[in-house]
Scaffold this active site. Structure first.
Site, mmCIF file in Angstrom:
data_model
loop_
_atom_site.group_PDB
_atom_site.id
_atom_site.type_symbol
_atom_site.label_atom_id
_atom_site.label_comp_id
_atom_site.label_asym_id
_atom_site.label_seq_id
_atom_site.Cartn_x
_atom_site.Cartn_y
_atom_site.Cartn_z
ATOM 1 N N LYS A 22 1.953 -12.428 -1.794
ATOM 2 C CA LYS A 22 1.843 -12.274 -3.245
ATOM 3 C C LYS A 22 2.753 -11.149 -3.751
ATOM 4 C CE LYS A 22 -1.135 -9.518 -4.931
ATOM 5 N NZ LYS A 22 -1.531 -8.464 -5.827
ATOM 6 N N ASN A 23 2.714 -10.007 -3.085
ATOM 7 C CA ASN A 23 3.458 -8.862 -3.624
ATOM 8 C C ASN A 23 4.970 -9.001 -3.443
ATOM 9 O OD1 ASN A 23 1.147 -7.794 -4.645
ATOM 10 N ND2 ASN A 23 0.809 -6.351 -2.954
ATOM 11 N N ARG A 93 -0.207 -6.130 -13.835
ATOM 12 C CA ARG A 93 0.686 -4.966 -13.921
ATOM 13 C C ARG A 93 2.108 -5.283 -13.504
ATOM 14 N NH1 ARG A 93 -0.669 0.250 -13.813
ATOM 15 N NH2 ARG A 93 1.171 0.794 -12.631
ATOM 16 N N CYS A 117 -5.824 1.258 -13.649
ATOM 17 C CA CYS A 117 -6.586 0.064 -13.321
ATOM 18 C C CYS A 117 -7.766 0.461 -12.465
ATOM 19 C CB CYS A 117 -5.704 -0.987 -12.668
ATOM 20 S SG CYS A 117 -5.365 -0.631 -10.976
ATOM 21 N N ARG A 122 -2.307 5.084 -11.539
ATOM 22 C CA ARG A 122 -1.081 4.292 -11.485
ATOM 23 C C ARG A 122 0.033 4.757 -12.447
ATOM 24 N NH1 ARG A 122 -2.844 -1.166 -9.270
ATOM 25 N NH2 ARG A 122 -0.767 -1.044 -8.401
ATOM 26 N N PRO A 123 0.529 5.977 -12.267
ATOM 27 C CA PRO A 123 1.638 6.453 -13.107
ATOM 28 C C PRO A 123 2.928 5.670 -12.844
ATOM 29 C CG PRO A 123 1.239 7.963 -11.284
ATOM 30 C CD PRO A 123 0.157 6.922 -11.219
ATOM 31 N N ILE A 124 3.886 5.754 -13.768
ATOM 32 C CA ILE A 124 5.168 5.065 -13.572
ATOM 33 C C ILE A 124 6.349 6.027 -13.727
ATOM 34 C CG2 ILE A 124 4.359 2.749 -14.210
ATOM 35 C CD1 ILE A 124 5.932 3.327 -16.895
ATOM 36 N N ASP A 125 6.052 7.320 -13.533
ATOM 37 C CA ASP A 125 7.103 8.333 -13.712
ATOM 38 C C ASP A 125 8.312 8.105 -12.800
ATOM 39 O OD1 ASP A 125 4.937 9.041 -11.854
ATOM 40 O OD2 ASP A 125 6.233 10.714 -11.324
ATOM 41 N N GLN A 126 8.085 7.605 -11.593
ATOM 42 C CA GLN A 126 9.216 7.431 -10.667
ATOM 43 C C GLN A 126 10.112 6.247 -11.080
ATOM 44 O OE1 GLN A 126 9.836 9.832 -8.205
ATOM 45 N NE2 GLN A 126 8.179 10.714 -9.412
ATOM 46 N N ASP A 305 -4.200 -1.595 0.967
ATOM 47 C CA ASP A 305 -4.752 -2.905 0.584
ATOM 48 C C ASP A 305 -5.679 -3.486 1.654
ATOM 49 O OD1 ASP A 305 -3.390 -2.707 -1.783
ATOM 50 O OD2 ASP A 305 -1.807 -4.120 -1.248
ATOM 51 N N ILE A 327 -3.589 6.832 -0.775
ATOM 52 C CA ILE A 327 -2.644 6.262 -1.758
ATOM 53 C C ILE A 327 -3.245 6.231 -3.176
ATOM 54 C CG2 ILE A 327 -1.112 4.305 -2.295
ATOM 55 C CD1 ILE A 327 -0.491 5.456 0.472
ATOM 56 N N ARG A 397 -6.880 -13.581 -7.955
ATOM 57 C CA ARG A 397 -5.556 -13.024 -8.306
ATOM 58 C C ARG A 397 -4.615 -13.040 -7.114
ATOM 59 N NH1 ARG A 397 -5.664 -7.592 -11.697
ATOM 60 N NH2 ARG A 397 -3.479 -7.976 -11.256
HETATM 61 C C1 EPZ Z 1 1.935 -1.930 -4.788
HETATM 62 O O1 EPZ Z 1 1.464 -1.293 -5.972
HETATM 63 C C2 EPZ Z 1 1.092 -3.146 -4.591
HETATM 64 N N1 EPZ Z 1 1.252 -4.018 -5.735
HETATM 65 C C3 EPZ Z 1 -0.362 -2.749 -4.401
HETATM 66 O O2 EPZ Z 1 -1.093 -3.912 -4.100
HETATM 67 C C4 EPZ Z 1 -0.469 -1.777 -3.233
HETATM 68 O O3 EPZ Z 1 -1.790 -1.299 -3.160
HETATM 69 C C5 EPZ Z 1 0.487 -0.605 -3.418
HETATM 70 O O4 EPZ Z 1 1.827 -1.094 -3.648
HETATM 71 C C6 EPZ Z 1 0.550 0.314 -2.205
HETATM 72 O O5 EPZ Z 1 0.953 -0.404 -1.087
HETATM 73 C C7 EPZ Z 1 2.308 -4.818 -5.797
HETATM 74 O O6 EPZ Z 1 3.150 -4.870 -4.911
HETATM 75 C C8 EPZ Z 1 2.405 -5.702 -6.989
HETATM 76 P P1 EPZ Z 1 2.946 2.280 -5.409
HETATM 77 P P2 EPZ Z 1 2.358 -0.174 -6.663
HETATM 78 O O7 EPZ Z 1 3.915 2.473 -6.505
HETATM 79 O O8 EPZ Z 1 3.759 -0.541 -6.502
HETATM 80 C C9 EPZ Z 1 2.068 6.750 -6.893
HETATM 81 C C10 EPZ Z 1 -2.835 -5.446 -4.260
HETATM 82 O O9 EPZ Z 1 -4.064 -5.361 -4.012
HETATM 83 N N2 EPZ Z 1 3.092 6.544 -7.922
HETATM 84 O O10 EPZ Z 1 3.472 2.103 -4.022
HETATM 85 O O11 EPZ Z 1 1.813 0.053 -8.026
HETATM 86 C C11 EPZ Z 1 0.804 5.919 -7.121
HETATM 87 O O12 EPZ Z 1 -0.068 6.557 -8.027
HETATM 88 C C12 EPZ Z 1 -2.133 -4.346 -4.994
HETATM 89 O O13 EPZ Z 1 -2.155 -6.438 -3.938
HETATM 90 C C13 EPZ Z 1 3.530 7.630 -8.662
HETATM 91 O O14 EPZ Z 1 3.043 8.756 -8.522
HETATM 92 O O15 EPZ Z 1 1.993 1.073 -5.764
HETATM 93 C C14 EPZ Z 1 0.249 5.813 -5.733
HETATM 94 O O16 EPZ Z 1 -0.479 6.974 -5.434
HETATM 95 C C15 EPZ Z 1 -3.076 -3.305 -5.509
HETATM 96 N N3 EPZ Z 1 4.512 7.424 -9.606
HETATM 97 C C16 EPZ Z 1 1.491 5.780 -4.844
HETATM 98 O O17 EPZ Z 1 2.560 6.274 -5.659
HETATM 99 C C17 EPZ Z 1 5.085 6.216 -9.808
HETATM 100 O O18 EPZ Z 1 5.979 6.108 -10.668
HETATM 101 C C18 EPZ Z 1 1.879 4.417 -4.332
HETATM 102 O O19 EPZ Z 1 1.938 3.492 -5.423
HETATM 103 C C19 EPZ Z 1 4.650 5.122 -9.039
HETATM 104 C C20 EPZ Z 1 3.641 5.314 -8.093
#
Ligand code: EPZ
Length: 431
Positions: A22-23, A93, A117, A122-126, A305, A327, A397
Site C-alpha cells: 500500500k505505501n 494523508r 491523526c 505528524r509534522p511536515i516541516d521536513q 507499523d 517513531i 484502508r
Molecule cells: C509513513 O508515514 C507510512 N505512511 C506510515 O504508515 C508509517 O507508519 C511511517 O511512514 C513510518 O514508517 C505511508 O507511507 C503513506 P514518516 P510518514 O515521515 O511518511 C517525523 C500505515 O499504517 N516527521 O516516516 O508520515 C514524524 O513525526 C502508515 O500504513 C517529522 O518530524 O512517516 C515521525 O516521528 C501509518 N517531520 C517520523 O518523522 C516531517 O516533516 C517518521 O515519520 C515528517 C515526519
C-alpha cells in the site's frame, strides 16, 4: 454499522497470498502523473487508501483506467488543476504526495494541509524544508500548502529526522530539477526504493535509494513505463504474527523475505520457527511463546507499523516484555481495548510494559486506526469466545480482503451489519 464478528480459538493454518505494498503504491501512483505519457502499474492493492488517491488524481483531470482489480493505467496529459482539496487529505494523508509530484512537474501545487491523526502529530516541516532547498516558495494559507517557483534547482538536503514521507516528496520534486540533489539521512524503507526504481524506469536518474544518501541528477522529462509494485511488508508481517498468536502454521506467499528480516528475527526470538524460501516465509508456532524487548525504528529496524501486532502477541507470551515506540508518540491507544480482552499492559510514555497472560477473552472493542485494528483482529482470533470489532473501515484502508484471507486460513470471522447478522454468526459458530 459494519463490524467484524470473530470467534477465537482456531489456529490459523495454510497459505496466504500477499498483495502489493500500500505505501509503495501511494507514492508510485502519485509519481505516475509526472509524465504526459501513459503509465501502467501492476500489483496495486485494492484498498481504500489507493482508491481515494486515484479519486484525488481524477479530480484534477488525471485519466485513471482500471484494467483489472490490481492493474491501472494512468494518463496525466490532461491535468487542468493543481489544487488538491481538503476532502481527499482528510480521508488519506498520503494525498500530499501529489504536492511533490505536481511541484516537480509543473513548478506549482496547492494541497490541503494534513492535520495530525490517530497515531500522533505528524509534522511536515521536513517536506517543506526540502521543497524550499530546491528553490520553491512554500506558504500556508487558508488551510492549504501553496508551493511554487520559476524553476527547481538541485541542492544538498539533510533531513533532520528519518522520514519516509519527506524523502518521497522531495525525491519527486527533485527528479526534474536542474542539476544534482543529494538527500542525506534519507529513509531506507522498501517503498522508498520501489519509488526510486519506478521513477528510474520513467527516465529519472536516482542512485542510492535504500541507503541513507540518495543522489538525484535532474532530467528534463520523464516518459511512460510499465511497473509492478513490491509485495506489502506489513500485510505479510501481520499474517506472520497472526500465525504466532493463534499457535498456527502459516505460509505467507509472494513476499520478499529480506524485507521481513526484523519481523522474522523477533518471531524466532519468541519461540516460533520461521522458514524462508525465495518468495515465501512459513511461520510455525508449536511451542509456548516467550517474552522479548523490541523498539520500533526506521528500516531496517522493527517497523512501527508492526508495533501493535507484536504487542498483542507478547501479551500472551510468558514473562515480561517491553515494547518501545520511537517513531510516533501516540501509537498505544489500542492498549485500552486489549486490556478489555484481559491483557496486562502498562503504558508509560512511549513504552509498553507487558506481563504475559494465559489467555485473552472476547469483548466488544473498536479499531482506533489501521494497524492497531488489524492487531486487535489477531488478538480476537486467539481469544476465548466472541469478539466484535467496530470501525473496521480503518482496517479496510490498508488490508485487501482481510477477513476473507483469514477465513481461508481457518479463522471464524465475518462482517456483520446488524444485531440479526451477529446472532446468525453466533449461532453458526456454536453449531
Ligand atoms: C509513513 O508515514 C507510512 N505512511 C506510515 O504508515 C508509517 O507508519 C511511517 O511512514 C513510518 O514508517 C505511508 O507511507 C503513506 P514518516 P510518514 O515521515 O511518511 C517525523 C500505515 O499504517 N516527521 O516516516 O508520515 C514524524 O513525526 C502508515 O500504513 C517529522 O518530524 O512517516 C515521525 O516521528 C501509518 N517531520 C517520523 O518523522 C516531517 O516533516 C517518521 O515519520 C515528517 C515526519
Amino acid at each position: 454499522m459494519e463490524q467484524y464478528a470473530i470467534k477465537g480459538g482456531n489456529p490459523l493454518v495454510g497459505e496466504v497470498e500477499i498483495g502489493g505494498a500500500k505505501n509503495a503504491a501511494l507514492a508510485i501512483l502519485a509519481a505516475a502523473i509526472m509524465t504526459d505519457d501513459t503509465v501502467m502499474i501492476e500489483n496495486v492493492p485494492d484498498v481504500r487508501d489507493t482508491n481515494v488517491l486515484l479519486q484525488a488524481m481524477e479530480s484534477i483531470g488525471v485519466i485513471v483506467n482500471k484494467i483489472d482489480r490490481h492493474t491501472v493505467k494512468i494518463n496525466a496529459s490532461q491535468i487542468h488543476d493543481l489544487v488538491i482539496e481538503d476532502d481527499y487529505i482528510k480521508k488519506i494523508r498520503a494525498s500530499y504526495y501529489l504536492l511533490g509530484a505536481l511541484l516537480g512537474k509543473y513548478n506549482k501545487a496547492e494541497v490541503a494541509l494534513p492535520g495530525g491523526c490517530n497515531i500522533g502529530l505528524r509534522p511536515i516541516d521536513q517536506h517543506i524544508k526540502g521543497f524550499r532547498a530546491l528553490g520553491a516558495n512554500v506558504r500556508i494559507e487558508h488551510g492549504l500548502i501553496i508551493t511554487e517557483t520559476e524553476k527547481l534547482v538541485g541542492n544538498h538536503i539533510y533531513m533532520d529526522v528519518v522520514t519516509v514521507g519527506a524523502t518521497i516528496n522531495v525525491m519527486m520534486a527533485a527528479v526534474m530539477a536542474e542539476g544534482r540533489t543529494i538527500i542525506e539521512n534519507a529513509a531506507k524503507e522498501p517503498h522508498v526504493v520501489d519509488l526510486a526504481n519506478f521513477l528510474n524506469s520513467m527516465g529519472a536518474n536516482i542512485k542510492g535509494a535504500g541507503t541513507d544518501v540518495i543522489r538525484i541528477k535532474g532530467v528534463t522529462k520523464l516518459h511512460g513505463t510499465e511497473y509492478t509494485i513490491i509485495p506489502d511488508q506489513i500485510e505479510a508481517g501481520t499474517f506472520m504474527f497472526a500465525a504466532a498468536v493463534t499457535k498456527g502454521d502459516v505460509t505467507v506467499k509472494n513476499v520478499i523475505p529480506k524485507h521481513l528480516e526484523s519481523i522474522s528475527a523477533k518471531l524466532t526470538e519468541i519461540g516460533c520457527e520461521v522458514e524462508e524460501s525465495d518468495d515465501a516465509v512459513r511461520v510455525v508456532a508449536s511451542k509456548p511463546l516467550s517474552h522479548t524487548h523490541v523498539k520500533t525504528l526506521p528500516y531496517p529496524g522493527f517497523p512501527t507499523d508492526m508495533q501493535p501486532q507484536i504487542t498483542v502477541t507478547l501479551g500472551l507470551a510468558a514473562g515480561t516484555s517491553i515494547v518501545t515506540e520511537s517513531i510516533f508518540e501516540n501509537r498505544f491507544k489500542y492498549v485500552d481495548e486489549l486490556t478489555r480482552m484481559g491483557a496486562n499492559i502498562k503504558v508509560e510514555g512511549n513504552t509498553a510494559i507487558i506481563d504475559g497472560v494465559e489467555k485473552y477473552t472476547g469483548a466488544g472493542i473498536s479499531a482506533p486506526d489501521l494497524r492497531a485494528g488489524a492487531a486487535l483482529v489477531i488478538a480476537a482470533l486467539a481469544a476465548e469466545g466472541d469478539t466484535t470489532i467496530d470501525e473496521i473501515h480503518y482496517i479496510e484502508r490498508g488490508y485487501e480482503d482481510f477477513y476473507l484471507k483469514l477465513q481461508a486460513l481457518g479463522a471464524q470471522i465475518e462482517v456483520v451489519n446488524s444485531e440479526r447478522d451477529l446472532k446468525k454468526f453466533k449461532f453458526k459458530v456454536v453449531g
